[in-house]
Design a protein around this motif. Structure first.
Motif, PDB file in Angstrom:
ATOM      1  N   ASP A  44       0.837  -1.204   0.000  1.00 31.22           N
ATOM      2  CA  ASP A  44       0.000   0.000   0.000  1.00 31.22           C
ATOM      3  C   ASP A  44       0.873   1.255   0.000  1.00 31.22           C
ATOM      4  O   ASP A  44       1.758   1.402   0.848  1.00 31.22           O
ATOM      5  N   LYS A  45       0.605   2.159  -0.916  1.00 33.47           N
ATOM      6  CA  LYS A  45       1.362   3.410  -0.962  1.00 33.47           C
ATOM      7  C   LYS A  45       1.035   4.283   0.241  1.00 33.47           C
ATOM      8  O   LYS A  45       1.899   4.947   0.808  1.00 33.47           O
ATOM      9  N   PHE A  46      -0.245   4.277   0.638  1.00 35.19           N
ATOM     10  CA  PHE A  46      -0.695   5.048   1.787  1.00 35.19           C
ATOM     11  C   PHE A  46      -1.159   4.098   2.894  1.00 35.19           C
ATOM     12  O   PHE A  46      -1.533   2.956   2.638  1.00 35.19           O
ATOM     13  N   ASN A  47      -1.155   4.565   4.110  1.00 37.42           N
ATOM     14  CA  ASN A  47      -1.668   3.790   5.251  1.00 37.42           C
ATOM     15  C   ASN A  47      -0.931   2.474   5.448  1.00 37.42           C
ATOM     16  O   ASN A  47      -1.522   1.472   5.848  1.00 37.42           O
ATOM     17  N   SER A  48       0.369   2.457   5.188  1.00 39.80           N
ATOM     18  CA  SER A  48       1.127   1.211   5.225  1.00 39.80           C
ATOM     19  C   SER A  48       1.659   0.862   6.610  1.00 39.80           C
ATOM     20  O   SER A  48       2.268  -0.193   6.785  1.00 39.80           O
ATOM     21  N   PHE A  49       1.452   1.730   7.594  1.00 37.46           N
ATOM     22  CA  PHE A  49       1.830   1.456   8.983  1.00 37.46           C
ATOM     23  C   PHE A  49       0.565   1.638   9.812  1.00 37.46           C
ATOM     24  O   PHE A  49       0.076   2.748   9.971  1.00 37.46           O
ATOM     25  N   ARG A  50       0.042   0.533  10.333  1.00 39.02           N
ATOM     26  CA  ARG A  50      -1.208   0.570  11.091  1.00 39.02           C
ATOM     27  C   ARG A  50      -0.931   0.204  12.552  1.00 39.02           C
ATOM     28  O   ARG A  50      -0.080  -0.639  12.841  1.00 39.02           O
ATOM     29  N   VAL A  51      -1.685   0.816  13.457  1.00 40.18           N
ATOM     30  CA  VAL A  51      -1.469   0.573  14.881  1.00 40.18           C
ATOM     31  C   VAL A  51      -2.776   0.188  15.576  1.00 40.18           C
ATOM     32  O   VAL A  51      -3.865   0.557  15.136  1.00 40.18           O
ATOM     33  N   GLY A  52      -2.622  -0.557  16.671  1.00 44.03           N
ATOM     34  CA  GLY A  52      -3.728  -0.860  17.565  1.00 44.03           C
ATOM     35  C   GLY A  52      -4.938  -1.460  16.877  1.00 44.03           C
ATOM     36  O   GLY A  52      -4.836  -2.371  16.045  1.00 44.03           O
TER      37      GLY A  52
END
Length: 317
Positions: A97-105
């Motif tokens: 994914d170009k965007f939102n590639s680091f997700r938390v919680g």
């Protein structure tokens, strides 16, 4: 052609063996690093990664993971993800994914469920018993609650010259909810450039984040240093700097491999790792800080391995 794999701690050895088999069969470094780390995540007796990992202060197992492609610099990462079998696989999926590639919680967990990843209660009965025991010890003996921060970090090199880095960890045992260490952070917990090499870290994230040592090691290799020389220079100079300025340096260990399959490690504690390449069969080594900013590396003994197996599987009283 050259290929190889290196990973932190004895717990990674079975994964390294699997990764090298894939690499010998000309599989991609991304597949190899994912399989390596999944092997560690799936084993219930490793207390700091995946299934069987130790929970936070509230008894919830929050996990962190990251995946980096050394050809394109694509990165995917999760932090504080819960109830997912293999966080490394979620991180790899996110790297596309170009965007939102680091997700938390909750966002990371919801993403994993939406994408069809296997949902699983990752807190084992054994890990819960260890948590209960630690709570009692803290209350009765006023002990420091924090113990255990052994990330599995890995670097793989395939026969096409592609390199990949990955990490996975349940983080600091008894951490406060929402705490995140260095493992999913680019440059700190990991970094890889297929034209140079890669590095990953394990240890106390709060101190590792102060130095961005994985990136520094890759940078030094890019300037012509061998992996061992780069590890020694980056780790021990920062250990000294942090001790002088901050007053102390927590435990940290780093591994590296370059595009030629050469490897190196440096550590300020006793540290085990597993490594192999097209010339060397996979083997477990033990490293310690040596004199004059060098690292002392020795082959592991069978006696040590036997004691390790006994220790990690000992009954919880």
């Amino acid at each position: 052609m050259v290929w190889g794999a290196i990973a932190t701690w004895r717990m990674a050895h079975d994964g390294v063996v699997k990764a090298l088999d894939l690499l010998e069969r000309k599989q991609h470094s991304g597949d190899a690093v994912e399989e390596l780390i999944k092997t560690v995540e799936d084993y219930p007796y490793y207390k700091s990664v995946g299934y069987g990992g130790l929970p936070n202060a509230e008894g919830i197992l929050e996990m962190d993971a990251a995946f980096m492609d050394g050809d394109s610099f694509k990165i995917g990462a999760v932090a504080g993800i819960t109830d997912v079998s293999n966080p490394i696989s979620v991180a790899r999926k996110l790297s596309d994914d170009k965007f939102n590639s680091f997700r938390v919680g909750e966002g990371a967990t919801r993403y994993a469920m939406t994408e069809g990843f296997h949902r699983k209660n990752m807190l084992t009965e054994r890990a819960h018993k260890i948590w209960e025991k630690r709570l009692k010890e803290i209350h009765e003996n006023n002990l420091n609650p924090y113990n255990g921060h052994d990330t599995v970090g890995a670097i793989t090199l395939d026969q096409m010259g592609s390199m990949t880095a990955g990490t996975s960890s349940s983080g600091l045992f008894m951490k406060k909810p929402g705490r995140v260490g260095d493992s999913p952070l680019s440059g700190s917990g990991f970094y890889v450039d297929s034209q140079i090499g890669g590095a990953t870290a394990t240890g106390l994230g709060e101190d590792l984040m102060k130095g961005c040592l994985s990136y520094e090691i890759v940078r030094l290799m890019g300037e012509g240093l061998s992996p061992q020389a780069a590890c020694d220079k980056a780790v021990y100079e920062f250990h000294d700097k942090l001790t002088a300025r901050y007053g102390k340096a927590g435990a940290f260990s780093l591994i590296a491999m370059n595009k030629a399959g050469e490897w190196g490690v440096a550590t300020n504690v006793e540290f085990t790792f597993s490594v192999g390449n097209d010339k060397e069969a996979p083997q477990i080594f033990i490293a310690n800080m040596g004199e004059n900013h060098t690292t002392k590396i020795e082959s592991i003994t069978q006696e040590w391995l036997d004691a390790y197996e006994k220790r990690i599987k000992a009954p919880i009283e």
